[in-house]
Design an enzyme around this catalytic site. Structure first.
Site, PDB file in Angstrom:
ATOM      1  N   ALA A   1       1.671  19.370 -41.188  1.00 51.01           N
ATOM      2  CA  ALA A   1       0.934  18.186 -41.640  1.00 51.01           C
ATOM      3  C   ALA A   1       0.038  17.608 -40.545  1.00 51.01           C
ATOM      4  O   ALA A   1      -1.009  17.030 -40.841  1.00 51.01           O
ATOM      5  CB  ALA A   1       1.907  17.126 -42.152  1.00 51.01           C
ATOM      6  N   THR A   2       0.414  17.774 -39.272  1.00 50.01           N
ATOM      7  CA  THR A   2      -0.444  17.265 -38.189  1.00 50.01           C
ATOM      8  C   THR A   2      -1.820  17.917 -38.270  1.00 50.01           C
ATOM      9  O   THR A   2      -2.854  17.232 -38.224  1.00 50.01           O
ATOM     10  CB  THR A   2       0.200  17.546 -36.814  1.00 50.01           C
ATOM     11  OG1 THR A   2       1.441  16.836 -36.750  1.00 50.01           O
ATOM     12  CG2 THR A   2      -0.702  17.106 -35.670  1.00 50.01           C
TER      13      THR A   2
ATOM     14  N   SER B   1       3.953  19.653 -45.387  1.00 53.10           N
ATOM     15  CA  SER B   1       4.590  20.321 -44.252  1.00 53.10           C
ATOM     16  C   SER B   1       5.844  21.070 -44.696  1.00 53.10           C
ATOM     17  O   SER B   1       6.692  20.497 -45.392  1.00 53.10           O
ATOM     18  CB  SER B   1       4.954  19.246 -43.220  1.00 53.10           C
ATOM     19  OG  SER B   1       5.696  19.803 -42.179  1.00 53.10           O
TER      20      SER B   1
ATOM     21  N   CYS C   1       8.695  12.167 -33.259  1.00 52.04           N
ATOM     22  CA  CYS C   1       7.453  12.441 -32.546  1.00 52.04           C
ATOM     23  C   CYS C   1       7.181  11.386 -31.484  1.00 52.04           C
ATOM     24  O   CYS C   1       6.423  11.607 -30.559  1.00 52.04           O
ATOM     25  CB  CYS C   1       6.289  12.470 -33.513  1.00 52.04           C
ATOM     26  SG  CYS C   1       6.722  13.235 -35.042  1.00 52.04           S
TER      27      CYS C   1
ATOM     28  N   ASN D   1       7.825   7.793 -43.167  1.00 53.20           N
ATOM     29  CA  ASN D   1       8.859   8.622 -42.534  1.00 53.20           C
ATOM     30  C   ASN D   1       9.989   7.809 -41.916  1.00 53.20           C
ATOM     31  O   ASN D   1      11.096   8.287 -41.763  1.00 53.20           O
ATOM     32  CB  ASN D   1       8.232   9.547 -41.492  1.00 53.20           C
ATOM     33  CG  ASN D   1       7.282   8.838 -40.566  1.00 53.20           C
ATOM     34  OD1 ASN D   1       6.372   8.136 -41.004  1.00 53.20           O
ATOM     35  ND2 ASN D   1       7.472   9.012 -39.282  1.00 53.20           N
TER      36      ASN D   1
HETATM   37  N1  PMP Z   1       3.096  12.761 -41.352  1.00 52.52           N
HETATM   38  C1  PMP Z   1       4.319  12.265 -41.553  1.00 52.52           C
HETATM   39  C2  PMP Z   1       4.486  11.095 -42.466  1.00 52.52           C
HETATM   40  C3  PMP Z   1       5.430  12.844 -40.935  1.00 52.52           C
HETATM   41  O1  PMP Z   1       6.643  12.346 -41.149  1.00 52.52           O
HETATM   42  C4  PMP Z   1       5.225  13.959 -40.082  1.00 52.52           C
HETATM   43  C5  PMP Z   1       6.394  14.600 -39.364  1.00 52.52           C
HETATM   44  N2  PMP Z   1       7.219  13.702 -38.693  1.00 52.52           N
HETATM   45  C6  PMP Z   1       3.927  14.441 -39.906  1.00 52.52           C
HETATM   46  C7  PMP Z   1       2.890  13.823 -40.567  1.00 52.52           C
HETATM   47  C8  PMP Z   1       3.646  15.634 -39.038  1.00 52.52           C
HETATM   48  O2  PMP Z   1       4.084  16.781 -39.667  1.00 52.52           O
HETATM   49  P1  PMP Z   1       4.227  18.188 -38.901  1.00 52.52           P
HETATM   50  O3  PMP Z   1       5.496  18.086 -38.114  1.00 52.52           O
HETATM   51  O4  PMP Z   1       4.292  19.187 -40.011  1.00 52.52           O
HETATM   52  O5  PMP Z   1       3.033  18.361 -38.051  1.00 52.52           O
END
Ligand code: PMP
Length: 377
Positions: free
Chosen positions: A70-71, A199, A326, A151
């Site tokens: 998702a990033t 993701s 994160c 999240n």
């Molecule tokens: N958006 C949200 C709302 C998330 O919770 C996360 C992961 N913590 C991400 C983006 C990033 O996802 P990824 O780890 O797949 O890069």
């Protein structure tokens, strides 16, 4: 010890692990190789996975762009519109203060590139008001980017209402659905949503796979430009050899989620109800809004108890978290709770329990007893 940190990453469904293993070891071909069976098998498997993802959000399979997570999807959705925004004099973006860093940091970058960002804050329950978003709309608004499910709190955001408000507008609408894809299904099927970031490792697949869904409006594609250049995979939007084993796993995860979601949701709600029943004698506060939160998340504070102390006392029973993985290494108070009006001290008390259909039922009574001891120590 029971793992209750599924919002950070989920365990892998054994059925997914099995198919990942098969494509890792036996069907290891490159989906871009056109001259032999290995390549062809890989390509067919990737197309099937595209369909499996597309079915969950009701889009076309060619609207699914594979990414690493998702990033990356969020970065393509935001940075990918810079060129279009500049050409069309649309340099205003609306988003929210409770977004993940993978939205907030790219937005800072866009600000440096001359874009103007309006960030909306939630109310004290962690929910954004759709009218607050609408009020910020301007002639030069390019994009609204907001999350589906937070999240940290698990609070569902009003994307259906925003989509409805945008029916007569050309503004692009992007949803970061890292936490909600395959869990809160109907919301993402709304055809007014132009882009969706998802993701794999939040949906029982391995880390390192995700997708950006970019829906067409009639024949018009979302006018994205790539942020990575190379061999032209994913219709030129995301070059790089496709990780077929991860893609196949994510596809299966999506298919299983669509089929089993009601059962999973029911099971997760039972875990939450049992926790609240066991905690009923304790002085606690829910951080969020109980009846508008995903069934698999409980963000809670025990009055006057530091979350680090609570986590330490539960260390042999539960693996939990007091923030987003994160950002939690630097112990900064949660930007989400701060946006909800919490003081640093209040942020310090918050704990996030998050689970899934693969989670064994925790012994919440034992957890409540440990916390009770802390109140009197
Ligand atoms: N958006 C949200 C709302 C998330 O919770 C996360 C992961 N913590 C991400 C983006 C990033 O996802 P990824 O780890 O797949 O890069």
């Amino acid at each position: 010890m029971i793992y209750l940190d599924c919002n950070s990453t989920t365990p892998i469904d054994p059925r997914v692990a099995e198919i990942v293993q098969k494509y890792l070891i036996e069907e290891f071909g490159n989906a871009g190789s056109r001259t032999h069976e290995y390549g062809n098998n890989a390509k067919v498997a990737v197309q099937k996975a595209r369909e499996q993802i597309a079915s969950v959000v009701q889009c076309k399979r060619e609207e699914v762009i594979w990414t690493s997570g998702a990033t990356e999807s969020n970065n393509i959705a935001l940075q990918g519109l810079i060129e279009y925004g500049n050409k069309n004099n649309k340099r205003h973006i609306i988003s929210t203060t409770i977004e993940h860093k993978s939205i907030l940091e790219p937005l800072k970058y866009l600000e440096k590139k001359g874009f103007e960002i309006s960030l909306i804050s939630p109310d004290e329950t962690g929910k954004i008001k759709s009218c607050d978003i609408l009020n910020e709309l301007r002639e030069d608004t390019l994009l609204i980017s907001m999350m589906h499910i937070n999240n940290e709190t698990g609070v569902k955001q009003p994307i259906a209402q925003v989509a409805k408000d945008l029916l007569n507008s050309q503004v692009f609408f992007h949803i970061d659905a890292a936490q909600g894809f395959g869990k809160d299904i109907e919301a993402l099927q709304n055809q007014r949503i132009d882009m969706i970031s998802i993701s794999g490792h939040k949906l029982y697949s391995p880390k390192g796979i995700g997708a950006l869904i970019a829906r067409r409006r009639g024949f018009d594609k979302v006018p994205l430009t790539p942020i990575v250049y190379g061999g032209g995979q994913e219709r030129g939007l995301r070059s790089g050899t496709l990780p077929v084993h991860l893609i196949v796993g994510f596809g299966l995860s999506a298919q299983l989620a669509l089929k089993e979601n009601d059962k999973r949701d029911e099971y997760c709600q039972k875990i939450k109800d049992a926790a609240l029943k066991a905690f009923s004698e304790l002085d606690y506060k829910i951080n969020g809004i109980l009846n508008d939160t995903i069934s698999s998340t409980l963000n809670i504070s025990f009055s006057g108890l530091d979350s680090e102390a609570v986590m330490l006392s539960l260390k042999d029973l539960l693996a939990v978290s007091n923030g987003s993985a994160c950002t939690s290494q630097n112990y900064a108070p949660s930007h989400v709770l701060k946006a909800m009006g919490y003081s640093d001290e209040e942020c310090q008390e918050s704990l996030r329990f998050s689970w899934s259909y693969l989670t064994e039922k925790p012994n919440w009574e034992a957890v409540a007893l440990r916390i009770k001891d802390l109140f009197y120590s």
